[in-house]
Scaffold this active site. Structure first.
Site, PDB file in Angstrom:
ATOM      1  N   CYS A   1       0.826  -1.202   0.000  1.00 18.90           N
ATOM      2  CA  CYS A   1       0.000   0.000   0.000  1.00 18.90           C
ATOM      3  C   CYS A   1       0.860   1.251   0.000  1.00 18.90           C
ATOM      4  O   CYS A   1       2.079   1.205  -0.008  1.00 18.90           O
ATOM      5  CB  CYS A   1      -0.902   0.003   1.229  1.00 18.90           C
ATOM      6  SG  CYS A   1      -1.972  -1.448   1.330  1.00 18.90           S
TER       7      CYS A   1
ATOM      8  N   CYS B   1      13.298  -4.141   0.804  1.00 14.77           N
ATOM      9  CA  CYS B   1      12.696  -4.973  -0.245  1.00 14.77           C
ATOM     10  C   CYS B   1      13.203  -4.530  -1.619  1.00 14.77           C
ATOM     11  O   CYS B   1      12.903  -3.427  -2.081  1.00 14.77           O
ATOM     12  CB  CYS B   1      11.177  -4.856  -0.187  1.00 14.77           C
ATOM     13  SG  CYS B   1      10.317  -5.683  -1.551  1.00 14.77           S
TER      14      CYS B   1
ATOM     15  N   CYS C   1       6.329 -14.154  -0.515  1.00 18.77           N
ATOM     16  CA  CYS C   1       6.646 -12.976   0.289  1.00 18.77           C
ATOM     17  C   CYS C   1       5.726 -12.968   1.497  1.00 18.77           C
ATOM     18  O   CYS C   1       4.518 -13.165   1.364  1.00 18.77           O
ATOM     19  CB  CYS C   1       6.444 -11.687  -0.513  1.00 18.77           C
ATOM     20  SG  CYS C   1       6.701 -10.194   0.484  1.00 18.77           S
TER      21      CYS C   1
ATOM     22  N   CYS D   1      12.212 -13.616  -1.516  1.00 13.31           N
ATOM     23  CA  CYS D   1      11.420 -14.193  -2.600  1.00 13.31           C
ATOM     24  C   CYS D   1      12.274 -14.758  -3.730  1.00 13.31           C
ATOM     25  O   CYS D   1      11.763 -15.477  -4.593  1.00 13.31           O
ATOM     26  CB  CYS D   1      10.418 -13.175  -3.142  1.00 13.31           C
ATOM     27  SG  CYS D   1      11.183 -11.725  -3.906  1.00 13.31           S
TER      28      CYS D   1
END
Length: 543
Positions: A28, A296, A445, A511
């Site tokens: 978000c 990330c 993830c 990931c």
């Protein structure tokens, strides 16, 4: 050694198939605005008080610049000491334009006037799964008679230990949850941290939460006393920028939202830091000890706007470097019929750099229907159907060509497989060689991106459990065959730090490696592999 109480409860939750994570997994956007100084109230003709300082009129524009991070719902909570409803929240399902009625000037103005105030927080939520329900939209607001216990907050991330926190609260007397979402857990834990007969220090509130949370959690908070904070989690998984221009303080998930407001001195909160605004004054404060940073990498590869800079690293330049790195690996011969075609829009910078290094033209062989949206961040059924008409191949450009198709990432492969077929059938491409500016996604993830099971990940189902981080020629050939293309190459995991220009040990690569920066990330990966072995991947990893 017997399991701890938390671990035992988590194991029992798995056995009962209680979700270990929020069914609404979100990548978000959060934002905060504050007109620093003492709020100014004016007397209108009708005798009503009106706030003379307003930031709410700016919030829709800020959220529009975060729309790439969320298209399902948006909203804001504003503080205004001049109105009876000191803290008030407006949110709904839809894009920012739809929610704030920006195509209807009178309705848009009415919303801005109703919620006007000198401080506000905002949020955009992206569509993954779960209910398209206003209750899941943020900010969340919690009413209370004591001003410091009446608050609203918005959240970007995902708590990996959601089930432990949920079960711990449910084990207490008379606790009840209305939504299966970690956002509700955060609301209850904020309420607990704000208990007492006087307003607690906001840094202490975040310290308490940091002791309990595992995962990604950037939080914006405002209470009915007019106190605000924005906080970045101690690992730094998600980006968070802030700045001050005159009396206006602003913070947002991405720097582009601030630069488009005219901010020039934009800074990035360090992991474990928070900005607190109290009594009209702001300060930056550390609430948690520095941990090993694990940002990330997918933020640079896919999610963030190409115009943003995160932790002093440009998204555009990171993508351009990845294209150059792919070109340095290239062994396919090129000729006069060779062209580079980017998959719009996130692969454009990588494609330009790849083409420049290869000395072949980069052309727009695909035209994107910009009203379809981003298929990766849509629910599965919608993603499958929209992929068929998301792009229009141009035969005049592609016909008879050897196409190097530059893609930002391959997660589920739905779009790419359909696209490769269209390039041949509708575009007339002679050869299709896909180059991916991201390593193979081989693991879920657990920190806020909707990649929830091993089964759904394209590369994970081909490389297998013995994968060492570098796909073999046989693996690449199998993937290319599955996609219906002539060849496939990925950016190596080892190239990510140089492309992003950050230290090698400062990225979360869970990931693409299966190794995570937090305890619960690694625990959930073990559970995911066990479910895969047992053939129980009908639902999500956390079920």
């Amino acid at each position: 050694m017997p399991p701890s109480g938390d671990d035992a409860r988590a194991g029992a939750a798995v056995a009962r198939k209680v979700p270990l994570l929020d069914e609404i997994k979100e990548e978000c956007g959060v934002a905060a605005l504050y007109w620093l100084g003492k709020p100014r109230c004016d007397i209108e003709k009708a005798g009503q008080m009106k706030c003379g300082d307003d930031v709410v009129a700016l919030m829709p524009q800020v959220l529009l610049n975060l729309q790439n991070r969320g298209q399902l719902a948006s909203g804001l909570s504003s503080y205004n000491p001049c109105r009876k409803q000191v803290l008030d929240t407006y949110k709904d399902i839809g894009t920012v334009n739809e929610v704030f009625r920006m195509s209807h000037p009178a309705k848009h103005t009415a919303i801005l006037e109703k919620y006007a105030g000198p401080a506000a927080i905002g949020h955009t939520r992206y569509a993954t799964c779960g209910l398209d329900d206003e209750r899941y939209a943020q900010p969340f607001e919690r009413h209370h008679g004591r001003l410091w216990k009446w608050f609203a907050f918005a959240f970007n991330g995902n708590l990996a230990n959601y089930s432990v926190l949920r079960n711990r609260l449910l084990s207490k007397r008379d606790y009840h949850f209305t939504l299966d979402t970690d956002t509700e857990i955060i609301m209850h834990m904020l309420s607990f941290a704000l208990r007492g007969n006087k307003a607690p220090d906001l840094a202490n509130v975040m310290r308490l939460l940091a002791r309990e949370f595992d995962g990604a959690y950037n939080i914006t908070f405002i209470d009915a006393m007019g106190r605000m904070f924005v906080a970045r989690d101690p690992v730094g998984l998600r980006p968070l920028s802030y700045g001050v221009k005159g009396r206006l303080f602003a913070a947002a998930s991405e720097s582009v939202a601030l630069s488009n407001l005219g901010f020039t001195d934009i800074r990035h909160l360090e992991p474990g830091q928070m900005v607190i605004v109290e009594n009209g004054h702001m300060r930056v404060q550390r609430y948690a000890k520095r941990k090993k940073v694990a940002r990330c990498f997918f933020e640079w590869v896919y999610f963030s706007s190409v115009g943003s800079t995160m932790d002093d690293s440009s998204v555009y330049l990171a993508r351009a470097r990845s294209g150059a790195a792919l070109a340095a690996m290239e062994d396919q011969p090129v000729d006069a019929n060779s062209i580079v075609v980017p998959v719009p829009d996130t692969a454009k910078a990588a494609a330009d750099a790849f083409a420049f290094a290869m000395k072949i033209p980069c052309v727009e062989g695909l035209i994107r229907n910009r009203y379809v949206g981003r298929t990766f961040i849509q629910p599965g059924s919608t993603r499958t159907s929209s992929a068929r008409y998301k792009y229009t191949p141009l035969p005049a450009v592609l016909g008879g060509k050897k196409v190097f198709l530059l893609e930002d990432s391959i997660v589920r492969s739905t779009t790419l497989a359909a696209l490769a077929k269209q390039l041949r059938e509708r575009g007339g491409a002679k050869e299709i060689h896909v180059r991916v500016a991201c390593p193979p996604i081989i693991a879920p993830c657990f920190y806020g991106i909707d990649m929830s099971t091993l089964k759904e990940l394209f590369a994970a189902n081909i490389v297998g459990r013995k994968y060492n981080g570098t796909p073999t020629p046989r693996m690449l050939a199998a993937m290319a065959k599955a996609l219906g293309i002539d060849s496939l190459k990925y950016l190596p995991v080892s190239a990510l730090p140089d492309c992003i220009q950050v230290p090698p040990d400062s990225l979360c690569t869970g990931c693409v490696t299966g190794h995570y920066p937090t305890r619960w990330g690694n625990k959930l990966m073990v559970m995911a592999r066990q479910k895969q072995l047992e053939g129980k991947e009908g639902g999500r990893t956390y079920e």
